[in-house]
Design a protein around this motif. Structure first.
Motif, PDB file in Angstrom:
ATOM      1  N   PRO A   9      -3.679 -10.000  -4.426  1.00 20.18           N
ATOM      2  CA  PRO A   9      -4.056  -8.729  -3.818  1.00 20.18           C
ATOM      3  C   PRO A   9      -4.832  -8.930  -2.520  1.00 20.18           C
ATOM      4  O   PRO A   9      -5.472  -9.961  -2.318  1.00 20.18           O
ATOM      5  CB  PRO A   9      -4.938  -8.074  -4.883  1.00 20.18           C
ATOM      6  CG  PRO A   9      -5.523  -9.226  -5.629  1.00 20.18           C
ATOM      7  CD  PRO A   9      -4.470 -10.293  -5.632  1.00 20.18           C
ATOM      8  N   SER A  10      -4.770  -7.918  -1.661  1.00 18.87           N
ATOM      9  CA  SER A  10      -5.565  -7.931  -0.440  1.00 18.87           C
ATOM     10  C   SER A  10      -6.942  -7.350  -0.725  1.00 18.87           C
ATOM     11  O   SER A  10      -7.226  -6.864  -1.830  1.00 18.87           O
ATOM     12  CB  SER A  10      -4.878  -7.086   0.634  1.00 18.87           C
ATOM     13  OG  SER A  10      -4.891  -5.708   0.239  1.00 18.87           O
ATOM     14  N   ASN A  11      -7.808  -7.378   0.292  1.00 20.40           N
ATOM     15  CA  ASN A  11      -9.113  -6.735   0.174  1.00 20.40           C
ATOM     16  C   ASN A  11      -8.973  -5.273  -0.227  1.00 20.40           C
ATOM     17  O   ASN A  11      -9.737  -4.765  -1.055  1.00 20.40           O
ATOM     18  CB  ASN A  11      -9.869  -6.821   1.506  1.00 20.40           C
ATOM     19  CG  ASN A  11     -10.812  -8.012   1.557  1.00 20.40           C
ATOM     20  OD1 ASN A  11     -11.413  -8.376   0.560  1.00 20.40           O
ATOM     21  ND2 ASN A  11     -10.932  -8.618   2.719  1.00 20.40           N
ATOM     22  N   TYR A  12      -7.999  -4.586   0.393  1.00 15.85           N
ATOM     23  CA  TYR A  12      -7.810  -3.167   0.113  1.00 15.85           C
ATOM     24  C   TYR A  12      -7.495  -2.928  -1.364  1.00 15.85           C
ATOM     25  O   TYR A  12      -7.998  -1.991  -1.982  1.00 15.85           O
ATOM     26  CB  TYR A  12      -6.668  -2.593   0.961  1.00 15.85           C
ATOM     27  CG  TYR A  12      -6.802  -2.832   2.443  1.00 15.85           C
ATOM     28  CD1 TYR A  12      -7.806  -2.215   3.181  1.00 15.85           C
ATOM     29  CD2 TYR A  12      -5.917  -3.667   3.110  1.00 15.85           C
ATOM     30  CE1 TYR A  12      -7.931  -2.435   4.545  1.00 15.85           C
ATOM     31  CE2 TYR A  12      -6.025  -3.893   4.475  1.00 15.85           C
ATOM     32  CZ  TYR A  12      -7.037  -3.274   5.187  1.00 15.85           C
ATOM     33  OH  TYR A  12      -7.156  -3.494   6.526  1.00 15.85           O
ATOM     34  N   GLN A  13      -6.636  -3.777  -1.915  1.00 12.85           N
ATOM     35  CA  GLN A  13      -6.265  -3.602  -3.315  1.00 12.85           C
ATOM     36  C   GLN A  13      -7.360  -4.095  -4.248  1.00 12.85           C
ATOM     37  O   GLN A  13      -7.623  -3.486  -5.282  1.00 12.85           O
ATOM     38  CB  GLN A  13      -4.956  -4.342  -3.604  1.00 12.85           C
ATOM     39  CG  GLN A  13      -3.743  -3.667  -2.993  1.00 12.85           C
ATOM     40  CD  GLN A  13      -2.458  -4.376  -3.357  1.00 12.85           C
ATOM     41  OE1 GLN A  13      -2.365  -5.598  -3.230  1.00 12.85           O
ATOM     42  NE2 GLN A  13      -1.477  -3.632  -3.797  1.00 12.85           N
TER      43      GLN A  13
ATOM     44  N   TYR B  50     -10.011  -3.377 -11.645  1.00 15.39           N
ATOM     45  CA  TYR B  50      -9.048  -3.494 -12.729  1.00 15.39           C
ATOM     46  C   TYR B  50      -8.547  -2.130 -13.211  1.00 15.39           C
ATOM     47  O   TYR B  50      -7.363  -1.972 -13.542  1.00 15.39           O
ATOM     48  CB  TYR B  50      -9.665  -4.252 -13.904  1.00 15.39           C
ATOM     49  CG  TYR B  50      -8.774  -4.300 -15.129  1.00 15.39           C
ATOM     50  CD1 TYR B  50      -7.607  -5.057 -15.134  1.00 15.39           C
ATOM     51  CD2 TYR B  50      -9.096  -3.568 -16.275  1.00 15.39           C
ATOM     52  CE1 TYR B  50      -6.785  -5.091 -16.239  1.00 15.39           C
ATOM     53  CE2 TYR B  50      -8.274  -3.598 -17.388  1.00 15.39           C
ATOM     54  CZ  TYR B  50      -7.120  -4.360 -17.367  1.00 15.39           C
ATOM     55  OH  TYR B  50      -6.299  -4.373 -18.462  1.00 15.39           O
ATOM     56  N   ALA B  51      -9.420  -1.133 -13.240  1.00 17.64           N
ATOM     57  CA  ALA B  51      -9.036   0.172 -13.770  1.00 17.64           C
ATOM     58  C   ALA B  51      -7.806   0.727 -13.065  1.00 17.64           C
ATOM     59  O   ALA B  51      -6.909   1.287 -13.709  1.00 17.64           O
ATOM     60  CB  ALA B  51     -10.209   1.144 -13.656  1.00 17.64           C
ATOM     61  N   LYS B  52      -7.739   0.568 -11.737  1.00 20.19           N
ATOM     62  CA  LYS B  52      -6.622   1.112 -10.981  1.00 20.19           C
ATOM     63  C   LYS B  52      -5.477   0.117 -10.800  1.00 20.19           C
ATOM     64  O   LYS B  52      -4.392   0.512 -10.363  1.00 20.19           O
ATOM     65  CB  LYS B  52      -7.116   1.613  -9.625  1.00 20.19           C
ATOM     66  CG  LYS B  52      -8.060   2.800  -9.731  1.00 20.19           C
ATOM     67  CD  LYS B  52      -8.463   3.327  -8.363  1.00 20.19           C
ATOM     68  CE  LYS B  52      -9.370   4.539  -8.496  1.00 20.19           C
ATOM     69  NZ  LYS B  52      -9.799   5.072  -7.182  1.00 20.19           N
ATOM     70  N   LEU B  53      -5.731  -1.150 -11.099  1.00 21.72           N
ATOM     71  CA  LEU B  53      -4.688  -2.173 -10.955  1.00 21.72           C
ATOM     72  C   LEU B  53      -4.161  -2.673 -12.294  1.00 21.72           C
ATOM     73  O   LEU B  53      -3.338  -3.583 -12.333  1.00 21.72           O
ATOM     74  CB  LEU B  53      -5.225  -3.365 -10.152  1.00 21.72           C
ATOM     75  CG  LEU B  53      -5.524  -3.144  -8.679  1.00 21.72           C
ATOM     76  CD1 LEU B  53      -6.104  -4.407  -8.063  1.00 21.72           C
ATOM     77  CD2 LEU B  53      -4.276  -2.712  -7.914  1.00 21.72           C
ATOM     78  N   SER B  54      -4.615  -2.096 -13.388  1.00 23.00           N
ATOM     79  CA  SER B  54      -4.289  -2.641 -14.712  1.00 23.00           C
ATOM     80  C   SER B  54      -2.790  -2.687 -14.979  1.00 23.00           C
ATOM     81  O   SER B  54      -2.306  -3.593 -15.672  1.00 23.00           O
ATOM     82  CB  SER B  54      -4.989  -1.820 -15.806  1.00 23.00           C
ATOM     83  OG  SER B  54      -4.581  -0.473 -15.765  1.00 23.00           O
ATOM     84  N   LYS B  55      -2.044  -1.747 -14.426  1.00 23.28           N
ATOM     85  CA  LYS B  55      -0.597  -1.733 -14.643  1.00 23.28           C
ATOM     86  C   LYS B  55       0.048  -3.009 -14.128  1.00 23.28           C
ATOM     87  O   LYS B  55       1.040  -3.490 -14.694  1.00 23.28           O
ATOM     88  CB  LYS B  55       0.009  -0.511 -13.949  1.00 23.28           C
ATOM     89  CG  LYS B  55       1.440  -0.201 -14.355  1.00 23.28           C
ATOM     90  CD  LYS B  55       1.882   1.130 -13.751  1.00 23.28           C
ATOM     91  CE  LYS B  55       3.292   1.483 -14.200  1.00 23.28           C
ATOM     92  NZ  LYS B  55       3.738   2.797 -13.642  1.00 23.28           N
ATOM     93  N   LEU B  56      -0.530  -3.573 -13.071  1.00 20.26           N
ATOM     94  CA  LEU B  56      -0.056  -4.853 -12.539  1.00 20.26           C
ATOM     95  C   LEU B  56      -0.744  -6.029 -13.226  1.00 20.26           C
ATOM     96  O   LEU B  56      -0.077  -6.975 -13.672  1.00 20.26           O
ATOM     97  CB  LEU B  56      -0.315  -4.928 -11.034  1.00 20.26           C
ATOM     98  CG  LEU B  56       0.549  -4.077 -10.123  1.00 20.26           C
ATOM     99  CD1 LEU B  56       0.057  -4.202  -8.690  1.00 20.26           C
ATOM    100  CD2 LEU B  56       2.005  -4.488 -10.214  1.00 20.26           C
TER     101      LEU B  56
ATOM    102  N   LEU C 264       0.830  -1.193   0.000  1.00 18.89           N
ATOM    103  CA  LEU C 264       0.000   0.000   0.000  1.00 18.89           C
ATOM    104  C   LEU C 264       0.869   1.251   0.000  1.00 18.89           C
ATOM    105  O   LEU C 264       2.090   1.190   0.097  1.00 18.89           O
ATOM    106  CB  LEU C 264      -0.924  -0.005   1.222  1.00 18.89           C
ATOM    107  CG  LEU C 264      -1.849  -1.223   1.375  1.00 18.89           C
ATOM    108  CD1 LEU C 264      -2.594  -1.149   2.713  1.00 18.89           C
ATOM    109  CD2 LEU C 264      -2.837  -1.321   0.220  1.00 18.89           C
ATOM    110  N   GLU C 265       0.211   2.397  -0.136  1.00 22.41           N
ATOM    111  CA  GLU C 265       0.844   3.711  -0.043  1.00 22.41           C
ATOM    112  C   GLU C 265       2.018   3.835  -1.023  1.00 22.41           C
ATOM    113  O   GLU C 265       1.927   3.417  -2.166  1.00 22.41           O
ATOM    114  CB  GLU C 265       1.277   3.977   1.405  1.00 22.41           C
ATOM    115  CG  GLU C 265       0.162   3.857   2.430  1.00 22.41           C
ATOM    116  CD  GLU C 265      -0.918   4.918   2.266  1.00 22.41           C
ATOM    117  OE1 GLU C 265      -0.652   5.973   1.665  1.00 22.41           O
ATOM    118  OE2 GLU C 265      -2.044   4.686   2.759  1.00 22.41           O
ATOM    119  N   GLN C 266       3.150   4.409  -0.564  1.00 23.54           N
ATOM    120  CA  GLN C 266       4.320   4.598  -1.421  1.00 23.54           C
ATOM    121  C   GLN C 266       4.821   3.276  -1.984  1.00 23.54           C
ATOM    122  O   GLN C 266       5.268   3.196  -3.136  1.00 23.54           O
ATOM    123  CB  GLN C 266       5.440   5.281  -0.628  1.00 23.54           C
ATOM    124  CG  GLN C 266       6.778   5.383  -1.372  1.00 23.54           C
ATOM    125  CD  GLN C 266       6.695   6.219  -2.637  1.00 23.54           C
ATOM    126  OE1 GLN C 266       6.139   7.317  -2.602  1.00 23.54           O
ATOM    127  NE2 GLN C 266       7.220   5.712  -3.743  1.00 23.54           N
TER     128      GLN C 266
END
Length: 327
Positions: free
Chosen positions: A171-175, A180-186, A149-151
């Motif tokens: 990923p965790s619940n938080y992630q 997908y929109a915010k995690l697509s890079k991964l 998370l965070e940095q």
């Protein structure tokens, strides 16, 4: 040195506290919750207190190392006594530390309940502050990524984008709730994506309490790039889809659960390790269930993670029906 796998994730010192807690259940028309209750204003005696290392990064690193893979761990550990404790445990497990030290080591208090489940008080500390300058250069065939998370999350995204290793992601619940929109890079780089059912629902923007079935979730997940999807569903078992077949395995019927901490990490790391070692999907699922069940039957997230020879021996002696389901 080229590693077989480098795990990236959190490192914590965990205190397991067994108490005489009470359980409260709250039901509404659409949801139900179970809560651990402690009387307000009272001093509570702890029946048993155990201190171990934890965090998804170190839990999975130990699993990989015991399964015979040359393993590194990348994370941020505090410059304190707890950090020394974590590093000593990594050294005992023959795991190379590839991160840096600074700040305060992550810390958790695990409150065990009367139903063999737990609630966790978690302080992330140094885990949230991994920077690019903290990373020692390394070469690896695979990276296993648990929640950051965070940095640290941005640092990991930049690292993944600039390297050619294969990637497994839990990923965790938080992630997961970022979608997908915010995690697509991964996600676009992932070979193996592992989640529990609740995480998968959050990732897809669905209501977990409306109980969609896992086979109903798979077609939506299959629209994404990963080659293999694994979804665990607690006592209901686990599913794996490898673009050819959807496999389903149940837990052992006589399984005696002592504690659930670390079982998910054991499953995800063991499944990934089996794929790295060249096992087929059904065998990898069987191994993952077997190692996870070993953890469930003992206290602690790492203590009963199995070495490869013992895992193969137990798996060979364990009858487990693995179904192939139609989508």
């Amino acid at each position: 040195m080229t590693f077989d796998v480098v795990t990236i994730g959190s490192a914590t010192v965990d205190h397991f506290a067994d108490t005489d807690s009470e359980l409260i259940r709250i039901d509404t028309r659409t949801t139900h919750s179970e809560l651990i209750a402690f009387p307000l204003g009272s001093k509570l005696l702890i029946k048993e207190l155990r201190t171990t290392t934890g965090g998804g990064g170190t839990n999975t690193a130990v699993a990989f190392s015991r399964l015979g893979l040359n393993t590194g761990f990348l994370g941020k550990i505090g410059d304190d006594a707890n950090g020394d404790f974590v590093l000593n445990k990594l050294h005992e497990e023959h795991i190379s530390f590839l991160g840096a030290r600074g700040g305060q080591t992550g810390f958790s208090v695990i409150l065990n309940s009367i139903k063999d489940d737990r609630s966790i008080l978690a302080y992330k500390g140094a885990n949230d502050h991994l920077e690019a300058a903290d990373i020692q250069p390394f070469q690896t065939r695979w990276v296993y990524l648990s929640s950051m998370l965070e940095q640290s999350f941005q640092t990991v995204c930049d690292l993944v984008a600039g390297n050619g290793f294969k990637l497994a992601f839990n990923p965790s619940n938080y992630q997961a709730e970022l979608g997908y929109a915010k995690l697509s890079k991964l996600i676009d780089r992932v070979e193996i994506l592992v989640m529990n059912k609740e995480e998968a629902c959050k990732f897809l923007g669905l209501n977990f309490f409306k109980s969609p079935s896992v086979p109903d979730l798979i077609p939506e997940l299959a629209k994404l790039p990963p080659a293999i999807f694994a979804i665990t569903d607690g006592a209901e078992g686990a599913y794996v889809y490898d673009r050819e077949h959807l496999y389903y395995a149940r837990p052992l019927p006589d399984l005696q659960v002592v504690e659930t901490t670390g079982a998910g990490d054991a499953f995800a790391a063991t499944f990934t390790a089996a794929i790295i070692l060249g096992e087929n999907t059904a065998t990898a699922l069987h191994y993952a269930m077997t190692n996870s069940e070993s953890v469930l039957q003992h206290k602690g997230a790492k203590e009963k993670l199995l070495p490869l020879a013992e895992l193969r021996d137990i798996a060979a002696r364990t009858r487990r029906d693995i179904e192939t389901l139609n989508l």
